[in-house]
Design a protein around this motif. Structure first.
Motif, PDB file in Angstrom:
ATOM      1  N   ALA A  51       0.865  -1.187   0.000  1.00 45.44           N
ATOM      2  CA  ALA A  51       0.000   0.000   0.000  1.00 45.44           C
ATOM      3  C   ALA A  51       0.890   1.221   0.000  1.00 45.44           C
ATOM      4  O   ALA A  51       2.085   1.126   0.263  1.00 45.44           O
ATOM      5  CB  ALA A  51      -0.890   0.001   1.239  1.00 45.44           C
ATOM      6  N   ASP A  53       2.110   4.713   1.597  1.00 47.00           N
ATOM      7  CA  ASP A  53       2.053   5.374   2.899  1.00 47.00           C
ATOM      8  C   ASP A  53       1.945   6.896   2.770  1.00 47.00           C
ATOM      9  O   ASP A  53       2.183   7.621   3.730  1.00 47.00           O
ATOM     10  CB  ASP A  53       3.196   4.930   3.821  1.00 47.00           C
ATOM     11  CG  ASP A  53       4.562   5.201   3.235  1.00 47.00           C
ATOM     12  OD1 ASP A  53       4.647   5.926   2.227  1.00 47.00           O
ATOM     13  OD2 ASP A  53       5.555   4.689   3.801  1.00 47.00           O
ATOM     14  N   SER A 179       8.680  -1.814   3.365  1.00 45.63           N
ATOM     15  CA  SER A 179       7.995  -2.957   2.743  1.00 45.63           C
ATOM     16  C   SER A 179       7.677  -4.019   3.800  1.00 45.63           C
ATOM     17  O   SER A 179       6.537  -4.498   3.881  1.00 45.63           O
ATOM     18  CB  SER A 179       8.863  -3.571   1.639  1.00 45.63           C
ATOM     19  OG  SER A 179       9.184  -2.608   0.656  1.00 45.63           O
ATOM     20  N   THR A 200      18.054  -2.642  12.195  1.00 45.77           N
ATOM     21  CA  THR A 200      17.760  -1.331  12.784  1.00 45.77           C
ATOM     22  C   THR A 200      16.241  -1.159  12.778  1.00 45.77           C
ATOM     23  O   THR A 200      15.611  -1.312  11.731  1.00 45.77           O
ATOM     24  CB  THR A 200      18.367  -0.196  11.933  1.00 45.77           C
ATOM     25  OG1 THR A 200      19.673  -0.578  11.510  1.00 45.77           O
ATOM     26  CG2 THR A 200      18.429   1.100  12.698  1.00 45.77           C
TER      27      THR A 200
END
Ligand code: NAP
Length: 482
Positions: A51, A53, A179, A200
């Motif tokens: 999708a 963002d 992702s 991270t």
């Protein structure tokens, strides 16, 4: 003269370029697309949960508002449908040569034209070459010992293998970027066990998604000012984020407080989870992510968030630095893209045979991301330093298309190729690199920076400033002798 134009790529950038040129009456356009469909990154990224963002009323062309978005944050199939709708409406499809990859292009100084070498068929000669291949199109696979020995299926998020049935399987996900935080919650309910390998953690803020009902669609359609208001609101919010990343530490600390509250609350379900997911680097240095379902997925009993570094991959799983083997049936790489390798792997040879990749050996740079000295009549959409830390890239692409349109109109008038003056590009590059050196993106490693640490992807200021400054001025160019 009527300039002939070749465009490479059919994502949002390629379409913006073609539509702008057609609006100005230029129709001698050929578009090369290596795949058999249009859509660029929105064609390729079909992973579960994919999708956008950035809210769709803003992540869409200003000239083609779409009152019927099903959600504020559109899912990939809807965005691809929108791209198809635009290509169809603006008569782009007849210009496209599908399944045709551009392998290289060279500038012929005598003719003042570009020769485009293709994977299929004869080379094509044009006046203007436009690259619209994106920044995030070539998957990056980290160099981890033993990766090739893994016995089960392994694939990248941008090359999702939908033939692999994940139901009940032990799945290892490597990477926790934009992702992964979308596909982890989508696959978690069906897999047997999920090991998520985090190097991270990302900062997360709530995704203020909403469904747009039929009533919304009717209102957006009948009163276009309402859709424009939704677009304007998100433009304002994302420009605000850009202020935080570049200018204001205090705004940034407000966003950090929101993120901390959100992440702590969501991680409370699993003891110790918040300590693992709360980042320690400067907020905004890596892309801040909108998610309300990623941490709840990590809190599920069938998920382990592994924070030990990966030492090797074996035929049966992933081994971490503490010697533990995490057994897996499937590996999914959520490890991002080769974002700083602009225009690779194409070979681009400019005036005097200069190789673009040699020119960029220390890091890609271009005037407002679009033109490069010694490469006459070459344009780059979404080129170096035109990415935004939070806004809509389509806003930038439209500014670039307008610039291209002005350039081609000028060329049509004079008939002589132009090359950017080296001193113009140098002054510009020094200015934006100076701005970037104090930005938040200089404070950690990310796909915004190349191996030398140079920030080659991001624009250092507001979108509004890019749009205002990136205006074609013939005085920035010199006439190229043939
Ligand atoms: P990414 O943000 O670059 O994330 C890659 C992840 O892989 C990071 O967590 C990275 O960790 C990890 N990684 C890389 N090498 C590793 C290694 N050797 N061992 C362990 N972990 C490793 O890639 P992405 O998630 O595909 O997103 C890329 C960009 O695409 C986004 O920033 C965004 O601009 C765009 N995107 C947008 C949307 C959208 O909604 N519009 C959705 C998806 C993607 P480190 O951080 O430690 O390097």
């Amino acid at each position: 003269m009527t300039p002939s134009v070749a465009v490479i790529g059919t994502g949002f950038g390629g379409l913006a370029a073609v539509i702008e040129l057609k609006k100005r009456g230029f129709d001698d356009i050929v578009v090369f697309e290596k795949a058999d469909d249009i859509g660029g990154t929105w064609r390729d990224n079909t992973y579960p949960g994919a999708a956008c963002d950035v809210p769709s009323p803003f992540y869409s062309y200003s000239f083609e508002p779409f009152p019927v978005w099903p959600h504020r944050f559109s899912r990939q199939p809807v965005i691809l449908d929108y791209i198809r709708h635009v290509a169809d409406k603006y008569d782009v499809l007849r210009h496209i040569r599908f399944s045709t990859e551009v392998v290289g292009a060279s500038y012929d100084a005598d003719a003042g034209k570009w020769t485009v070498e293709l994977s299929e068929g004869e080379p094509v000669v044009v006046d203007v070459l436009v690259s619209a291949v994106g920044q995030l199109s070539r998957p990056s696979y980290p160099d981890i010992a033993g990766a090739e020995t893994f016995a089960g299926p392994a694939f990248h998020s941008a090359e999702w293998d939908h033939d692999v049935d994940l139901a009940g399987k032990r799945v290892a996900v490597i990477g926790t970027g934009a992702s992964a935080i979308q596909f982890v919650p989508a696959i978690q309910p069906e897999v047997g066990h999920l090991s998520v390998f985090q190097r991270t953690p990302p900062y997360l803020i709530p995704r203020l998604d909403r469904e747009f009902s039929r009533m919304h669609h009717t209102v957006f359609e009948k009163v276009p000012a309402t859709l424009l208001a939704e677009r304007g609101t998100w433009y304002g919010v994302t420009e605000g984020l850009s202020v935080a990343w570049v200018y204001s530490k205090s705004l940034s600390s407000g966003i950090k407080a929101v993120s901390k509250r959100h992440m702590r609350k969501q991680a409370a379900a699993k003891p110790g989870l918040f300590e693992k997911v709360w980042p320690t680097y400067q907020l905004g240095c890596k892309r801040i992510l909108f998610s309300s379902d990623y941490i709840p997925a990590l809190a599920q009993p069938n998920v382990d968030l592994v924070t030990e570094g990966i030492s090797e991959i074996t035929p049966t799983g992933v081994v971490t630095a503490d010697g533990q083997e995490h057994e897996a049936d499937v590996i999914i790489w959520g490890t991002g893209f080769k974002a700083t390798e602009f225009l690779a792997p194409m070979s681009i040879k400019g005036d005097g045979g200069r190789d673009l990749h040699d020119e960029w050996s220390e890091g890609a740079h271009a005037y407002y991301g679009m033109t490069v000295p010694s490469f006459p009549n070459l344009f780059i959409m979404y080129g170096p330093n035109t990415n935004t830390g939070g806004g809509s890239i389509i806003y930038f692409l439209e500014a670039q298309a307008r610039y291209l349109g002005d350039y081609v109109a000028h060329l049509a008038g004079t008939g002589t190729p132009l090359a950017l003056k080296p001193e113009v590009e140098q002054e510009y590059d020094e200015r934006i690199q100076a701005q970037l050196s104090t930005s938040v993106w200089s404070m950690c490693s990310s796909w915004y920076r190349n191996a030398n640490g140079r920030i080659t992807t991001n624009w250092p200021a507001l979108g509004r400033q890019y749009k205002a400054q990136a205006k074609f001025d013939p005085a920035d160019y010199e006439v190229v002798s043939r």
